[in-house]
Write a protein that holds these residues in place. Structure first.
Motif, PDB file in Angstrom:
ATOM      1  N   GLU A 157      16.879  18.022  24.042  1.00  0.00           N
ATOM      2  CA  GLU A 157      17.753  17.893  25.207  1.00  0.00           C
ATOM      3  C   GLU A 157      18.846  16.891  24.853  1.00  0.00           C
ATOM      4  O   GLU A 157      18.604  15.684  24.840  1.00  0.00           O
ATOM      5  CB  GLU A 157      16.982  17.423  26.442  1.00  0.00           C
ATOM      6  N   GLY A 158      20.045  17.372  24.556  1.00  0.00           N
ATOM      7  CA  GLY A 158      21.150  16.481  24.244  1.00  0.00           C
ATOM      8  C   GLY A 158      21.695  15.823  25.503  1.00  0.00           C
ATOM      9  O   GLY A 158      21.980  16.501  26.491  1.00  0.00           O
ATOM     10  N   GLU A 159      21.850  14.490  25.458  1.00  0.00           N
ATOM     11  CA  GLU A 159      22.249  13.756  26.656  1.00  0.00           C
ATOM     12  C   GLU A 159      23.141  12.556  26.315  1.00  0.00           C
ATOM     13  O   GLU A 159      23.100  12.027  25.203  1.00  0.00           O
ATOM     14  CB  GLU A 159      21.016  13.247  27.416  1.00  0.00           C
ATOM     15  N   LEU A 160      23.905  12.127  27.300  1.00  0.00           N
ATOM     16  CA  LEU A 160      24.611  10.857  27.245  1.00  0.00           C
ATOM     17  C   LEU A 160      23.658   9.747  27.653  1.00  0.00           C
ATOM     18  O   LEU A 160      22.865   9.914  28.587  1.00  0.00           O
ATOM     19  CB  LEU A 160      25.807  10.879  28.199  1.00  0.00           C
ATOM     20  N   GLY A 161      23.731   8.613  26.971  1.00  0.00           N
ATOM     21  CA  GLY A 161      22.935   7.456  27.337  1.00  0.00           C
ATOM     22  C   GLY A 161      23.813   6.311  27.812  1.00  0.00           C
ATOM     23  O   GLY A 161      24.857   6.025  27.216  1.00  0.00           O
ATOM     24  N   VAL A 217      21.687  10.543  23.169  1.00  0.00           N
ATOM     25  CA  VAL A 217      20.234  10.633  23.323  1.00  0.00           C
ATOM     26  C   VAL A 217      19.781  12.066  23.059  1.00  0.00           C
ATOM     27  O   VAL A 217      20.424  13.019  23.492  1.00  0.00           O
ATOM     28  CB  VAL A 217      19.799  10.230  24.751  1.00  0.00           C
ATOM     29  N   ASN A 218      18.678  12.215  22.345  1.00  0.00           N
ATOM     30  CA  ASN A 218      17.937  13.477  22.305  1.00  0.00           C
ATOM     31  C   ASN A 218      16.608  13.211  22.996  1.00  0.00           C
ATOM     32  O   ASN A 218      15.734  12.534  22.453  1.00  0.00           O
ATOM     33  CB  ASN A 218      17.725  13.953  20.870  1.00  0.00           C
ATOM     34  N   ASP A 219      16.503  13.706  24.212  1.00  0.00           N
ATOM     35  CA  ASP A 219      15.316  13.487  25.048  1.00  0.00           C
ATOM     36  C   ASP A 219      14.278  14.556  24.694  1.00  0.00           C
ATOM     37  O   ASP A 219      14.153  15.576  25.362  1.00  0.00           O
ATOM     38  CB  ASP A 219      15.717  13.551  26.519  1.00  0.00           C
ATOM     39  N   VAL A 220      13.519  14.313  23.635  1.00  0.00           N
ATOM     40  CA  VAL A 220      12.570  15.296  23.098  1.00  0.00           C
ATOM     41  C   VAL A 220      11.390  15.446  24.056  1.00  0.00           C
ATOM     42  O   VAL A 220      10.906  14.473  24.646  1.00  0.00           O
ATOM     43  CB  VAL A 220      12.095  14.868  21.697  1.00  0.00           C
ATOM     44  N   ASP A 238      18.314  -1.752  28.093  1.00  0.00           N
ATOM     45  CA  ASP A 238      17.708  -0.551  28.677  1.00  0.00           C
ATOM     46  C   ASP A 238      18.698   0.606  28.616  1.00  0.00           C
ATOM     47  O   ASP A 238      19.914   0.411  28.702  1.00  0.00           O
ATOM     48  CB  ASP A 238      17.288  -0.796  30.127  1.00  0.00           C
ATOM     49  N   VAL A 239      18.160   1.812  28.477  1.00  0.00           N
ATOM     50  CA  VAL A 239      18.997   3.005  28.366  1.00  0.00           C
ATOM     51  C   VAL A 239      18.668   3.963  29.497  1.00  0.00           C
ATOM     52  O   VAL A 239      17.498   4.259  29.758  1.00  0.00           O
ATOM     53  CB  VAL A 239      18.787   3.708  27.004  1.00  0.00           C
ATOM     54  N   ILE A 240      19.714   4.438  30.167  1.00  0.00           N
ATOM     55  CA  ILE A 240      19.573   5.515  31.142  1.00  0.00           C
ATOM     56  C   ILE A 240      20.049   6.798  30.476  1.00  0.00           C
ATOM     57  O   ILE A 240      21.222   6.920  30.122  1.00  0.00           O
ATOM     58  CB  ILE A 240      20.411   5.252  32.409  1.00  0.00           C
ATOM     59  N   ALA A 241      19.141   7.745  30.265  1.00  0.00           N
ATOM     60  CA  ALA A 241      19.502   9.068  29.763  1.00  0.00           C
ATOM     61  C   ALA A 241      19.880   9.899  30.974  1.00  0.00           C
ATOM     62  O   ALA A 241      19.038  10.176  31.834  1.00  0.00           O
ATOM     63  CB  ALA A 241      18.342   9.690  29.004  1.00  0.00           C
ATOM     64  N   VAL A 242      21.160  10.299  31.072  1.00  0.00           N
ATOM     65  CA  VAL A 242      21.701  10.805  32.335  1.00  0.00           C
ATOM     66  C   VAL A 242      21.267  12.229  32.662  1.00  0.00           C
ATOM     67  O   VAL A 242      21.664  12.769  33.700  1.00  0.00           O
ATOM     68  CB  VAL A 242      23.242  10.723  32.354  1.00  0.00           C
ATOM     69  N   GLY A 243      20.438  12.834  31.832  1.00  0.00           N
ATOM     70  CA  GLY A 243      20.010  14.207  32.060  1.00  0.00           C
ATOM     71  C   GLY A 243      20.795  15.178  31.200  1.00  0.00           C
ATOM     72  O   GLY A 243      21.788  14.825  30.576  1.00  0.00           O
ATOM     73  N   THR A 244      20.335  16.413  31.172  1.00  0.00           N
ATOM     74  CA  THR A 244      20.959  17.421  30.322  1.00  0.00           C
ATOM     75  C   THR A 244      21.414  18.600  31.163  1.00  0.00           C
ATOM     76  O   THR A 244      21.209  18.632  32.382  1.00  0.00           O
ATOM     77  CB  THR A 244      19.984  17.877  29.222  1.00  0.00           C
ATOM     78  N   SER A 245      22.049  19.572  30.499  1.00  0.00           N
ATOM     79  CA  SER A 245      22.521  20.756  31.196  1.00  0.00           C
ATOM     80  C   SER A 245      21.987  22.003  30.486  1.00  0.00           C
ATOM     81  O   SER A 245      21.006  21.940  29.735  1.00  0.00           O
ATOM     82  CB  SER A 245      24.053  20.762  31.280  1.00  0.00           C
ATOM     83  N   ILE A 246      22.640  23.118  30.697  1.00  0.00           N
ATOM     84  CA  ILE A 246      22.174  24.407  30.192  1.00  0.00           C
ATOM     85  C   ILE A 246      22.144  24.417  28.658  1.00  0.00           C
ATOM     86  O   ILE A 246      23.010  23.841  28.008  1.00  0.00           O
ATOM     87  CB  ILE A 246      23.096  25.529  30.712  1.00  0.00           C
ATOM     88  N   GLY A 247      21.122  25.075  28.102  1.00  0.00           N
ATOM     89  CA  GLY A 247      21.087  25.302  26.665  1.00  0.00           C
ATOM     90  C   GLY A 247      19.979  24.615  25.901  1.00  0.00           C
ATOM     91  O   GLY A 247      19.934  24.719  24.671  1.00  0.00           O
ATOM     92  N   VAL A 248      19.071  23.906  26.586  1.00  0.00           N
ATOM     93  CA  VAL A 248      17.963  23.280  25.856  1.00  0.00           C
ATOM     94  C   VAL A 248      17.126  24.371  25.192  1.00  0.00           C
ATOM     95  O   VAL A 248      17.047  25.502  25.673  1.00  0.00           O
ATOM     96  CB  VAL A 248      17.088  22.421  26.786  1.00  0.00           C
ATOM     97  N   GLY A 249      16.497  24.023  24.082  1.00  0.00           N
ATOM     98  CA  GLY A 249      15.709  25.014  23.362  1.00  0.00           C
ATOM     99  C   GLY A 249      14.673  24.362  22.480  1.00  0.00           C
ATOM    100  O   GLY A 249      14.619  23.132  22.346  1.00  0.00           O
ATOM    101  N   SER A 250      13.849  25.172  21.863  1.00  0.00           N
ATOM    102  CA  SER A 250      12.734  24.664  21.072  1.00  0.00           C
ATOM    103  C   SER A 250      13.155  24.405  19.629  1.00  0.00           C
ATOM    104  O   SER A 250      14.117  24.987  19.125  1.00  0.00           O
ATOM    105  CB  SER A 250      11.566  25.642  21.109  1.00  0.00           C
TER     106      SER A 250
END
Length: 257
Positions: A110-114, A139-142, A222-234
């Motif tokens: 999950e690619g994200e801004l931190g 951030v990569n929120d694995v 501390d880091v806030i990972a702001v969440g992700t959008s469409i396109g997450v994958g395995s």
């Protein structure tokens, strides 16, 4: 724009400084309290880059982008929805993501801004929140995706996202970065899988700092990972995941066994 990073030398010494092209201008003191330049310059290729900060916690958002919420049929929340990734999940740039020995299922990126906290924040206003942000990172929120709903009585978000090496952060903290015009891109083995505008956030970074500081004290680093959008994958073993934002560089991590 200032780009702060942490590094480890071939002799094991850990330091930090400003990344300028192919060199790092080393600093001393605290990154969060007027760091002082030492005058030393280190070649970027001569050191290993580490996670640019050492958070006491990673606050990870869920359902914070309009596009993904619409795809999932989820209404926009009235307050940020989040979980805590433990500090032990932290992993830096180019580090290997390790599969947990207890889990054989699907692992997703999950690619994200931190958002990196610069000074202690507790019950701060949205207007004051900007002054509590040091800068921004990648951030990569694995996530071990199949664990989340493994027990029908309790959604296991923290367990699914809290394994060692599942909190990939780096390679820099960018100050004076304007996220409002930026796009995040995630590539899997060179193929683009995510591209989304950060302006699509439901709660922007200032709102997140203000709202979350009502729920807990946010500490420097501390880091806030702001969440992700469409396109997450395995990710399969050996896969390379690269999360990029212009100005912040690229966070690259490979999936190990």
């Amino acid at each position: 724009m200032k780009l702060w990073t942490r590094f480890k030398t071939a002799h094991g010494r850990i330091g930090f400084g400003l990344l300028q092209g192919d060199h790092i201008l080393e600093h001393r003191g605290s990154l969060f309290d007027q760091p002082i330049a030492t005058g030393a310059t280190i070649a970027r290729d001569a050191v290993d880059l580490l996670c640019p900060c050492e958070p006491s916690k990673i606050v990870a958002l869920w359902n914070n982008f309009h596009a993904l919420g619409a795809k999932l049929g989820k209404a926009a929340p009235s307050h940020p929805l989040f979980l805590i990734k433990p500090a032990t999940s932290l992993s830096g740039p180019n580090a290997v993501i390790r599969r947990p020995a207890s889990y054989a299922g699907k692992i997703v990126f999950e690619g994200e801004l931190g958002v990196v906290i610069g000074k202690r924040a507790s019950n701060v206003s949205e207007e004051a929140a900007r002054d509590h942000i040091l800068g921004y990172t990648l951030v990569n929120d694995v996530t071990a995706a199949e664990i989340i709903e493994q027990d029908g009585n309790f959604a296991q978000w923290t367990r699914a996202k809290g394994f060692d090496t599942f909190g990939c952060i780096g390679p820099v903290i960018a100050q004076d970065f304007d996220w409002r015009e930026a796009e995040l891109v995630t590539r899997l083995d060179g193929t683009e899988r995510q591209r989304y505008a950060l302006s699509d956030m439901i709660f922007n970074p200032w709102q997140l700092v203000a709202r979350l500081s009502q729920d807990m004290t946010l500490l420097p680093g501390d880091v806030i990972a702001v969440g992700t959008s469409i396109g997450v994958g395995s990710m399969k073993e050996g896969a390379l995941v690269e999360v990029s934002i212009d100005g912040l560089g690229t966070l690259a991590n490979r999936m190990g066994g």
